[in-house]
Design an enzyme around this catalytic site. Structure first.
Site, PDB file in Angstrom:
ATOM      1  N   HIS A 155      73.355  48.310  45.419  1.00  0.00           N
ATOM      2  CA  HIS A 155      72.541  47.532  44.493  1.00  0.00           C
ATOM      3  C   HIS A 155      73.413  46.603  43.639  1.00  0.00           C
ATOM      4  O   HIS A 155      73.091  45.438  43.423  1.00  0.00           O
ATOM      5  CB  HIS A 155      71.721  48.479  43.616  1.00  0.00           C
ATOM      6  CG  HIS A 155      70.707  47.784  42.773  1.00  0.00           C
ATOM      7  ND1 HIS A 155      70.644  47.934  41.420  1.00  0.00           N
ATOM      8  CD2 HIS A 155      69.716  46.917  43.104  1.00  0.00           C
ATOM      9  CE1 HIS A 155      69.645  47.193  40.943  1.00  0.00           C
ATOM     10  NE2 HIS A 155      69.068  46.573  41.939  1.00  0.00           N
ATOM     11  N   HIS A 161      73.266  42.294  43.857  1.00  0.00           N
ATOM     12  CA  HIS A 161      73.100  41.377  42.722  1.00  0.00           C
ATOM     13  C   HIS A 161      74.340  40.492  42.504  1.00  0.00           C
ATOM     14  O   HIS A 161      74.248  39.487  41.810  1.00  0.00           O
ATOM     15  CB  HIS A 161      72.719  42.148  41.452  1.00  0.00           C
ATOM     16  CG  HIS A 161      71.261  42.541  41.420  1.00  0.00           C
ATOM     17  ND1 HIS A 161      70.276  41.708  40.973  1.00  0.00           N
ATOM     18  CD2 HIS A 161      70.641  43.673  41.831  1.00  0.00           C
ATOM     19  CE1 HIS A 161      69.100  42.310  41.075  1.00  0.00           C
ATOM     20  NE2 HIS A 161      69.290  43.506  41.595  1.00  0.00           N
ATOM     21  N   HIS A 196      64.016  44.782  47.258  1.00  0.00           N
ATOM     22  CA  HIS A 196      63.515  45.792  46.321  1.00  0.00           C
ATOM     23  C   HIS A 196      62.257  46.483  46.858  1.00  0.00           C
ATOM     24  O   HIS A 196      62.053  47.672  46.614  1.00  0.00           O
ATOM     25  CB  HIS A 196      63.290  45.175  44.941  1.00  0.00           C
ATOM     26  CG  HIS A 196      64.578  44.798  44.245  1.00  0.00           C
ATOM     27  ND1 HIS A 196      65.193  43.580  44.407  1.00  0.00           N
ATOM     28  CD2 HIS A 196      65.393  45.515  43.424  1.00  0.00           C
ATOM     29  CE1 HIS A 196      66.310  43.552  43.697  1.00  0.00           C
ATOM     30  NE2 HIS A 196      66.470  44.713  43.096  1.00  0.00           N
ATOM     31  N   GLU A 204      61.542  37.558  38.895  1.00  0.00           N
ATOM     32  CA  GLU A 204      62.837  38.207  38.610  1.00  0.00           C
ATOM     33  C   GLU A 204      63.260  38.099  37.144  1.00  0.00           C
ATOM     34  O   GLU A 204      63.629  39.149  36.581  1.00  0.00           O
ATOM     35  CB  GLU A 204      63.931  37.619  39.528  1.00  0.00           C
ATOM     36  CG  GLU A 204      65.241  38.344  39.343  1.00  0.00           C
ATOM     37  CD  GLU A 204      66.347  37.830  40.264  1.00  0.00           C
ATOM     38  OE1 GLU A 204      66.151  36.884  41.020  1.00  0.00           O
ATOM     39  OE2 GLU A 204      67.433  38.423  40.176  1.00  0.00           O
ATOM     40  N   HIS A 242      60.687  40.881  35.022  1.00  0.00           N
ATOM     41  CA  HIS A 242      61.441  41.965  35.647  1.00  0.00           C
ATOM     42  C   HIS A 242      62.741  42.259  34.908  1.00  0.00           C
ATOM     43  O   HIS A 242      63.052  43.406  34.601  1.00  0.00           O
ATOM     44  CB  HIS A 242      61.710  41.627  37.118  1.00  0.00           C
ATOM     45  CG  HIS A 242      62.897  42.341  37.657  1.00  0.00           C
ATOM     46  ND1 HIS A 242      64.152  41.787  37.666  1.00  0.00           N
ATOM     47  CD2 HIS A 242      63.029  43.599  38.133  1.00  0.00           C
ATOM     48  CE1 HIS A 242      65.006  42.670  38.148  1.00  0.00           C
ATOM     49  NE2 HIS A 242      64.362  43.775  38.442  1.00  0.00           N
ATOM     50  N   HIS A 259      63.910  45.777  32.640  1.00  0.00           N
ATOM     51  CA  HIS A 259      65.091  46.637  32.749  1.00  0.00           C
ATOM     52  C   HIS A 259      65.707  46.876  31.375  1.00  0.00           C
ATOM     53  O   HIS A 259      66.078  47.997  31.029  1.00  0.00           O
ATOM     54  CB  HIS A 259      66.149  45.969  33.636  1.00  0.00           C
ATOM     55  CG  HIS A 259      65.975  46.244  35.099  1.00  0.00           C
ATOM     56  ND1 HIS A 259      66.547  47.331  35.718  1.00  0.00           N
ATOM     57  CD2 HIS A 259      65.316  45.569  36.060  1.00  0.00           C
ATOM     58  CE1 HIS A 259      66.235  47.311  37.008  1.00  0.00           C
ATOM     59  NE2 HIS A 259      65.491  46.252  37.241  1.00  0.00           N
ATOM     60  N   HIS A 286      59.902  49.076  39.689  1.00  0.00           N
ATOM     61  CA  HIS A 286      59.912  48.187  40.841  1.00  0.00           C
ATOM     62  C   HIS A 286      58.665  48.338  41.706  1.00  0.00           C
ATOM     63  O   HIS A 286      58.282  47.404  42.403  1.00  0.00           O
ATOM     64  CB  HIS A 286      61.201  48.335  41.661  1.00  0.00           C
ATOM     65  CG  HIS A 286      62.241  47.361  41.195  1.00  0.00           C
ATOM     66  ND1 HIS A 286      62.239  46.044  41.587  1.00  0.00           N
ATOM     67  CD2 HIS A 286      63.257  47.491  40.308  1.00  0.00           C
ATOM     68  CE1 HIS A 286      63.220  45.399  40.969  1.00  0.00           C
ATOM     69  NE2 HIS A 286      63.854  46.258  40.191  1.00  0.00           N
TER      70      HIS A 286
HETATM   71 CU1  CUO Z   1      67.770  44.997  41.511  1.00  0.00          CU
HETATM   72 CU2  CUO Z   1      65.410  45.373  39.193  1.00  0.00          CU
HETATM   73  O1  CUO Z   1      66.557  44.126  40.295  1.00  0.00           O
HETATM   74  O2  CUO Z   1      66.979  46.052  40.037  1.00  0.00           O
END
Ligand code: CUO
Length: 638
Positions: A175, A179, A206, A311, A326, A330, A366
């Site tokens: 992950h 990113h 995701h 996002e 999103h 987080h 998610h």
């Molecule tokens: Cu990869 Cu919410 O974007 O975790």
């Protein structure tokens, strides 16, 4: 002087060594700083960097753009040394990593695994203490010190049954790397490289993580997760047992029953407003840009536009109106314990891409995000015969070959994580953590195909798996099944007239990367060369390719479909160029996404028939297989 990849690799590795502590290099002095670095150093050292936080990410973007823009490799290294001691630790590692992945002169250079750079984000703090105690007590400096990973709870919390999965080192490293490859703030016009279908890939990667998590839940006799769509609902508890090495503070534990709180940067009401505006746009069928013009959410670009918007990313349309739901979700869920910062707590694991997958709320968040994408997909017409068929091509039989035919065995296995590149132990022997993780036996697919035409037909082979039954033991209908379909592989094959047998090994999956090379292996130059095209650190870990299954042998659909490659093909299908090992979730680096079909095809849209068996065409085959879990731990050490 032209440096080879190996020499560059050796010069890059120290940039990541002992990243939690200052180096006291002369570069740290302000007088030596390049003017390009002005304005950096806003996020203080010892703060936890979050690339979901708009201000942190803005600073990191500034830095990676400077680093990518450096004229020569030498200048790039020099700038890295200059910033290392004055910008934030996590921000530094992120920006330098993004730069290495994208600088043409770093072709063939690999990033060391993030779990060896910041083991504190992957290894429970009591385990790190065990390692320090062992190392102090062991006078034989040439010996390796090995300690076992300590766990984070027990089954009094039913969610703990999934801890082995959420806290898996490889899944969290994947992950983090994903990113890095797809920064939300990527500016193609500045850097000169387009990230093709980036918004769609955000949705798809995701979505697949959620689907895989639900397969894992069903494997453990747990119900599929509930989406987190009511932002006032209490959160379940979670304790990561992680503690940050850059400031000594724990990632706070969240007791059951806390709720989201407003932050100074963003409120819960902002999230609700953005959710409702996005939902309206989906159902009206267009979004409105800054000038009030309508941008249709049609079946070619709609999902990419929505992915970017949700996002949110640099490509988002009208971010002032649709927000950044999103990313802020987080951040806000990571700060429920200290929303206004009065206790100076670290944020929770949700705000860091290297740790967020540990928390059960990650998947529910998610799942909510994915439900918005699925709402959009529901507005599209279902695929008709001409979208799905491949005239003249018939799959007659599919076999999965392993120890037992049509069964995959899973088990637990031990691996090691070396701490010696993160902490200076001053010994020749390494200090290592031994941890167990899920794995599966190797297997291969054997696909029998008849080509009833007189011409060789190039085909795309698409392989998926999904559980046959839901948590109550009822057979899943297509509406639910398609949400659980996990991609196993996708590849090109030539189908000659008459009978064909396609054999494909699980290790070659387009979803997974070949196993990552450790810091130590990279330091010894293992597998480094300019033309290396297999390893780019992004990709699903091979050991989690197959869901756990259960002790009795859990029934799964193994779905295989052949489509016309001449129609699917884009560019050279990722056959040349760098980083084409794990294209399904990571794309092909710096190239177009190598499949024209919507990601997740054919399961990305509503299926009009209730039963899969009524829907399959001759170019598809649905085969029943089982996945059997064996509780004993295999010992396969390196
Ligand atoms: Cu990869 Cu919410 O974007 O975790």
């Amino acid at each position: 002087m032209v440096l080879g990849a190996l020499e560059k690799q050796l010069r890059v590795l120290p940039l990541f060594e002992y990243a939690s502590i200052p180096t006291k290099e002369k570069f740290a002095l302000k007088a030596h700083r390049d003017p390009k670095l002005q304005g950096l150093g806003v996020l203080g050292r010892g703060q936890l960097f979050s690339l979901f936080h708009a201000e942190h990410l803005a600073e990191a973007t500034k830095l990676y753009e400077v680093l990518i823009g450096a004229k020569t490799f030498e200048e790039f290294l020099d700038l890295c040394h200059q910033v290392r001691d004055f910008v934030n630790e996590g921000l530094y590692v992120y920006a330098v990593s993004v730069a290495i992945l994208h600088r043409p002169d770093c072709k063939g250079v690999s990033l060391p695994p993030i779990q060896e750079i910041f083991p504190d984000k992957f290894v429970t703090v009591q385990t790190l203490y065990d390692a320090f105690k062992e190392f102090w007590q062991n006078p034989h400096k040439e010996e390796d010190v090995i300690v076992d990973m300590q766990t984070t709870g027990n089954i009094l919390d039913p969610e703990y049954n999934l801890a082995y999965y959420r806290e898996d080192i490889g899944i969290n490293a994947h992950h983090w790397h994903w990113h890095l490859v797809y920064p939300a703030t990527w500016r193609p016009e500045v850097i000169g490289k387009v990230k093709d279908r980036k918004g769609e890939l955000f949705y798809y990667m995701h979505q697949q993580m959620c689907a895989r998590y639900d397969c894992e839940r069903l494997s453990n006799g747990m119900p599929r997760m509930e989406p987190f769509h009511n932002f006032h609902e209490p959160l379940e508890g979670y304790s990561s047992h992680l503690s940050s090495s850059i400031n000594g503070l724990p990632y706070p534990s969240r007791p059951d029953g806390m709720t989201l709180q407003d932050l100074k940067e963003v409120s819960v009401q902002d999230l609700e407003r953005w959710r409702d505006r996005i939902s309206d746009a989906i159902h009206i069928g267009h979004v409105e840009d800054e000038n009030g013009s309508h941008v249709p959410l049609d079946d070619t670009r709609g999902i990419d536009i929505l992915g970017a918007m949700v996002e949110a990313s640099y490509e988002s349309i009208n971010q002032a109106f649709y927000g950044s739901i999103h990313n802020w979700g987080h951040v806000i869920s990571a700060r429920v314990l200290d929303p206004d910062g009065r206790y100076h707590l670290n944020p929770g694991v949700m705000s860091d891409t290297a740790t967020s997958l540990r928390d059960p709320i990650f998947y529910r968040w998610h799942r909510f995000i994915d439900n918005m994408f699925q709402d959009y997909k529901e507005t599209l017409p279902h695929y008709n015969h001409s979208d799905l068929e491949f005239p003249g091509i018939e799959i007659t039989k599919v076999l999965l070959n392993a120890e037992h035919t049509n069964n995959i065995n899973t088990f637990k296995e031990f691996s090691m994580l070396d701490l010696s590149h993160a902490y200076e132990f001053g010994r020749d022997g390494a200090v290592k953590v031994r941890f167990s993780h899920l794995n599966h036996e190797d297997f291969h697919y054997k696909i029998q195909v008849e080509n009833h035409t007189s011409k060789t037909k190039p085909a795309t082979v698409r392989i998926f798996m999904a559980p046959k039954y839901d948590e109550l033991g009822n057979e899943l209908d297509t509406k639910n099944l398609r949400r659980l379909m996990i991609e196993m592989d996708k590849f090109h094959a030539e189908i000659h007239p008459g009978h064909n047998t396609i054999v494909r090994h699980s290790k070659d999956s387009s979803v997974t990367i070949s196993s990552a090379r450790s810091f130590g292996q990279l330091a010894h130059g293992e597998g480094i060369n300019e033309h290396a095209n297999e390893y780019c650190s992004c990709g699903w870990p091979d050991h989690l390719l197959v869901p756990r299954g259960d002790e009795k042998g859990m029934p799964f659909h193994l779905f295989v479909m052949l489509t016309d490659w001449l129609h699917d093909q884009v560019g050279d299908h990722g056959k040349t160029g760098m980083c084409t090992d794990a294209v399904s979730y990571c794309g092909a680096k710096d190239q177009l996404y190598p499949d024209r079909r919507p990601m997740g095809f054919p399961f990305d849209r509503h299926i009009e028939l209730e039963h899969l068996k009524d829907w399959v065409l001759p170019n598809m085959k649905d085969t029943l297989i089982t996945v059997t879990h064996h509780e004993e731990i295999h010992n396969h050490n390196h």
